[in-house]
Structure formats: C-alpha cells, structure tokens
Design an enzyme around this catalytic site. Structure first.
Site, mmCIF file in Angstrom:
data_model
loop_
_atom_site.group_PDB
_atom_site.id
_atom_site.type_symbol
_atom_site.label_atom_id
_atom_site.label_comp_id
_atom_site.label_asym_id
_atom_site.label_seq_id
_atom_site.Cartn_x
_atom_site.Cartn_y
_atom_site.Cartn_z
ATOM 1 N N ASP A 1 1.353 4.157 -2.937
ATOM 2 C CA ASP A 1 1.029 5.560 -2.684
ATOM 3 C C ASP A 1 2.214 6.481 -2.955
ATOM 4 O OD1 ASP A 1 -1.404 4.601 -1.884
ATOM 5 O OD2 ASP A 1 -1.122 4.981 0.251
ATOM 6 N N GLU B 1 0.833 -1.209 0.000
ATOM 7 C CA GLU B 1 0.000 0.000 0.000
ATOM 8 C C GLU B 1 0.862 1.251 0.000
ATOM 9 O OE1 GLU B 1 -3.077 1.761 -0.570
ATOM 10 O OE2 GLU B 1 -3.970 0.343 0.841
ATOM 11 N N SER C 1 -7.189 2.691 -3.746
ATOM 12 C CA SER C 1 -5.964 3.114 -3.079
ATOM 13 C C SER C 1 -4.938 3.580 -4.102
ATOM 14 C CB SER C 1 -5.377 1.958 -2.263
ATOM 15 O OG SER C 1 -5.229 0.820 -3.069
#
Length: 600
Positions: free
Chosen positions: A305, A301, A519
C-alpha cells in the site's frame, strides 16, 4: 438553512441522584442467528473487559447526506464547497434528549462521566466495562464463541435488550452481535511470490492498445512498477508538487506494519527522485497502533500500500495510519480485553482530525453478511462525513469474485448467515457502502478483468441514485433469469472502478516480490486521485472529495472500458465484463490524461 443540533454534553453526575433505577422493562434491540461455523465454547469470563460502543441516533443525517450530494455533484452550484469539521459534527450530533436519557441510564449503573469517551459530535460513546455489568445493562448473556475453521475466539451475544425508556435513544451497541472479525485473512491480499533475480527481460517490443492508443513496455505484462502504471494510465510526465496542501493516506490494521527501509529500497528501484532525498511518510498511531521497524514484523500488505500509493504521488505529503488490534483473540486472564473493531477506532480518530488526508485507501474488509446491518450503516455514515469534508475514500472490492472471500471458487460456500442456508453471492463490506469508491481489479495490457475481482450487489444498501443509469443498463443486458435469486438487483453495486491488481513489484525485507490482489488496485487508484487533486489545487480548486457522483456522470468518459473477463464464484461463472459499467470492473480503469482535463 443549517439545522441547529449542537449537543451540550451533560455530566452523568447530574443524574446520579435523580435516576436510581433504569432497570425497567427491557425490549429486544437486536438479535441474530448464530453464524455458520461459530459455536459456543463456554460462558464469557465475568471480569472480561468489553470496549462498549454506544451509537446515539443522528436525527439530521439525511440533511448531511443532502449536503454531501450537493458538494459532490459536478453539475450542482455548490460543487466542491466541502463542509468544515464543525459543520459536519453539528449535523450528526444526537438530540439533547437522547444524550440526557442515555446519561441517566449509565449513571444508574454507577458509571461516571470520567469513565465515558465521547466523539467530537457526541454521537458515539465508548466505555470499558466487565462482562457481568454489560450483561445486566443489556439483559443478555455473553459467551465465548469459537470459529470451527480458524480456531478464532470472540466474546459475543446473539441478542441484547434495552430499557423501554431509552430504546429509541440508542441506535446500536457493539460489540454484541457482530461476528465479523476483520482479520488478516479477510484482507484483499491475493497472492505473493518471490521474484527470481536471474529472471531477465526478453526485450520484447512495446505493446500498443488499439482501443486507447497507449503504448506500454512489454515487461508490464509480467511485473507492475510505478513506470508501468504511469504508462498504462496515461500519466507519463506528470509532476506533482509539494507544499500546496495536498495529501494521501493509507490505513493499516491488524499489526501489519509498513517498513521504511523497504520503502527506501522501493524508491531506489522505482522512484529515484524520492530515494535521493530519503523520502518517507508521516506515521500516525491510532488507538495505540505500533510502528516497529524490525525485519521480522514487516507487513506485505502495508508495504504494498505505502510503496505504490506514495511512489505514485511523491512528493505529495503522505501519511500511514497504524491502528491497534491483534486478532485472533483468545479470551483469558492474560488478555482481558479484545479490540476487534479497529475500523471504528480509525473512523473515530480520523473524524476528529482537523485535516485528514484528501485521498485515503484501505485494503481490508469483511463479507457484508458477517457485519450486523445496523453497524454497517453506522460505519458507512462515518465515511459520508469524511466525504462531505472533501476526503476521497477507496476500498478494495475483495478477491473472491462474486463469492465469499475465498479466492478459490471451488471451495467457496456462498451460504447465507441468516439461518436459511441459502446459496447467494456474497458482497463485501465496506466496499458495499455507497459513500466509498470500491476498486476492482484488472490484469495484463491491453487490460482485462482479473478473475478474482470482488463484485456484486449489497443486501444492506439500496442502489444510490448516481448508479441508476449505469447499473440499470448492465442489468438489462443480462439474459432473463441470469442468477435469479443469487443477488439483489436493487442493491448498491460494486465495484465502481478498477485498476491493475497483480504482479506488483513490492519490496519486503529488501527483496522484490510479486504481490497481487485488489489490495494493490485500491492504493494505486488512490495515488492517481492524489495526482488529480494536485492538478486541481494548483488551479485554486478544492479537492475532489466524494467521487462517485462525478465518476458516474461528467467524468465517465475518463475511464478505459474493460470488456473482457469474468469473475467466477459460488459455482457460477460470475459476471462478464462488458461495454459500459459491469459488475467486475465497474466503470473501468482511469485515463489520467482525460480525467485531469475533465476535473480541472
């Protein structure tokens, strides 16, 4: 005219002799029905430490909200005149009477001033206390609750009370009735698969979208790169600058850590100018958040990002926040304290920061119904404070379509948590907060809505005025009775906007993977807003700040309208993408070339 409400923090010791007892008659402050799948597994250990957070009322928040909308409305004379940190703190400070009454209550239980942490505005108090003392103060009983599905355990109560003389001086206390656990399962990461290094491009001709006139490499329909995003969103050739006060941030949680070596591999693959200067991010620890660079602790994750947000915006200053907290938590002697509300730890920190990043993305959340309404509204008020200071906040809309966060529509339960066991669409939080920009997902080129794009209508927050025309128009298009009773048509609608959300080429332990989920769309969108801020700052204009009033009005023509796709869930086909705003892609995806002209 400014409302004067600065608080002088009064020492608790002042009350130590004057108020020997605050254990007068109690009144229930909050009570909840035990949520589905949570069962009591035993009493809470009396010496288990709770990091108690006490929210004092913010009597002038409506004034702050007025300021927020004034500085965020592109047609208002004060547009862009963001408030200072000190001005915001003055407007959210509690009344001195609330401070003194709560201080007296704490002092009557032997709590000293040095034991209490206070936010800069004095509106939040934090203190670590053993369960046995908290139970006495709140006239309640804590238990260890276990989730029958995940096995996760938390220490909670289903109701708590306050003495009548301080009842109105406290807005909320947590952790008490909050069963939302903000765990990694709840992040908006939808899929991950390793890319076959033998897979070769078929050298297909470029694709042109007749609606936008843009031409994109055919490879972008199988793998999303920085170059693909620049092509799809009309930003090819735009060069941002360093050293002009611009900044972009990513907030990471739950011990999911970004890795600098992987960022370098990503830069070498997709942003050679950044690789050439060994570019990296500023690391900021929140509440003890760690920064391990061990390959065994790489977070998919956080890598997603940081790589895409910072890859899009290089050489703009970049910051990665690592907020402490490790779920699932098992209460025992070896781990006497749980930190299961990292979101508020991050908010505390960033609100105290004199110069937070101007564009910040978060890819974590919960089902709205798992978060007590009082807590959701108070956290949302924190986001409003950042918006008033010129910060743009982006949150993934979720990956469950209209459902409960489970990416598989076939296994979604979509059952209310209020004891009535009704079937209902499940919106996500903090995406449902009206002071953030919720980002949904698209896929392929020409773009279509991705089926998992989280969407819906809040049951906590009413529809903000900036959405009235767009959302009302969408609702009028729905056939009469469509999904009647399954959603709140008067609620804040999500998402606001969308971006690509699948097949992102992310490096993990030096190897490329395909990663998908909203995400991915949130940090990508935050990156493009970082570029818009770059264009404004170069012209001496302030940062964009809270974006939604701008996006739903003057800048609405700067989006690519997505009209194909739907987001099934809860046993339904969900909502359809359609002309104009819709409850799957919002206003659509950004056309940077158009937006940069509209905002400068």
């Amino acid at each position: 005219m400014w409302v004067t409400s600065l608080v002088s923090v009064l020492p608790l010791a002042v009350f130590a002799f004057a108020l020997p007892s605050k254990d007068c008659e109690h009144k229930v402050k909050e009570a909840v029905v035990p949520p589905r799948h949570w069962v009591v597994s035993g009493p809470a250990p009396p010496d288990h430490l709770i990091k108690l957070r006490i929210g004092l009322p913010q009597p002038n928040f409506d004034v702050l909200e007025d300021h927020l909308y004034a500085v965020s409305d592109p047609y208002h004379e004060r547009y862009g005149a963001h408030l200072t940190k000190e001005e915001v703190e003055e407007l959210v400070a509690p009344h001195p009477d609330s401070v003194s009454e709560v201080n007296g209550w704490l002092s009557s239980h032997g709590i000293q001033e040095e034991d209490v942490g206070r936010s800069p505005a004095g509106d939040w108090l934090t203190i670590k206390l053993p369960v046995q003392l908290v139970e006495k103060m709140l006239d309640t009983k804590y238990h260890v609750w276990k989730h029958t599905g995940s096995g996760e355990q938390i220490v909670r109560t289903t109701s708590y009370s306050l003495p009548k003389d301080i009842f109105e001086h406290v807005e909320l206390i947590q952790p008490t009735t909050m069963f939302g656990t903000f765990k990694k399962l709840k992040s908006s990461l939808h899929s991950i698969s390793k890319i076959d290094p033998q897979l070769q491009s078929q050298n297909l001709p470029p694709i042109t979208d007749s609606a936008t006139g843009l031409t994109v490499d055919a490879s972008c329909n199988t793998t999303i790169t920085i170059t693909c995003l620049q092509q799809i969103y009309n930003a090819v050739g735009y060069t941002p600058s360093a050293g002009i006060g611009n900044s972009v941030g990513i907030s990471g949680y739950l011990e999911d850590f970004a890795n600098r070596a992987d960022l370098q591999a990503f830069f070498e693959d997709q942003v050679p100018a950044a690789a050439a200067v060994n570019a990296t991010y500023n690391f900021v620890s929140v509440a003890g958040g760690l920064d391990p660079q061990d390959p065994d602790e790489v977070g998919v994750e956080s890598n997603l990002d940081t790589q895409f947000a910072f890859g899009l915006t290089f050489p703009i200053e970049s910051t990665y926040f690592s907020t402490a907290g490790r779920p699932p938590f098992i209460p025992d002697i070896g781990t006497p304290e749980d930190t299961n509300e990292p979101y508020t730890d991050w908010l505390d920190f960033v609100l105290s920061h004199p110069n937070p990043p101007l564009s910040i993305s978060t890819s974590y959340g919960d089902d709205e119904q798992t978060v007590p309404e009082s807590f959701a509204k108070r956290a949302c008020a924190g986001f409003a404070q950042l918006g008033a200071r010129g910060v743009s906040l982006f949150v993934s809309s979720g990956d469950g379509g209209v459902g409960d966060g489970d990416p598989d529509p076939a296994t979604q339960e979509c059952i209310t948590n209020d004891g009535t066991n009704r079937t209902q669409f499940i919106p996500g939080f903090p995406a449902s907060c009206p002071f953030v920009t919720a980002v949904g997902g698209t896929v392929l080129f020409p773009e279509r809505a991705v089926s998992f794009s989280g969407a819906g209508f809040s049951n906590y927050f009413s529809r903000p005025r900036y959405q009235d025309a767009a959302v009302t128009g969408f609702l009028k298009k729905l056939p009469a009775g469509t999904y009647s009773g399954l959603f709140n048509p008067n609620g804040r609608a999500i998402p606001d906007v969308s971006a690509q959300s699948d097949f992102f080429r992310v490096f993990v332990n030096g190897q490329p993977f395909h990663v998908g989920g909203t995400s991915a769309s949130s940090p990508a969108f935050a990156g493009f807003v970082g570029l818009l801020n770059d264009a404004r700052l170069k012209k001496g204009l302030p940062s964009l700040g809270f974006l939604n009033p701008l996006f739903y009005s003057k800048a609405a023509s700067g989006f690519n309208d997505i009209t194909v796709g739907n987001n099934p869930g809860c046993g339904t086909e969900g909502f359809n993408a359609t002309v104009g705003w819709d409850a799957i892609t919002g206003l659509g995806t950004p056309d940077f070339g158009k937006l940069v002209k509209l905002v400068t």
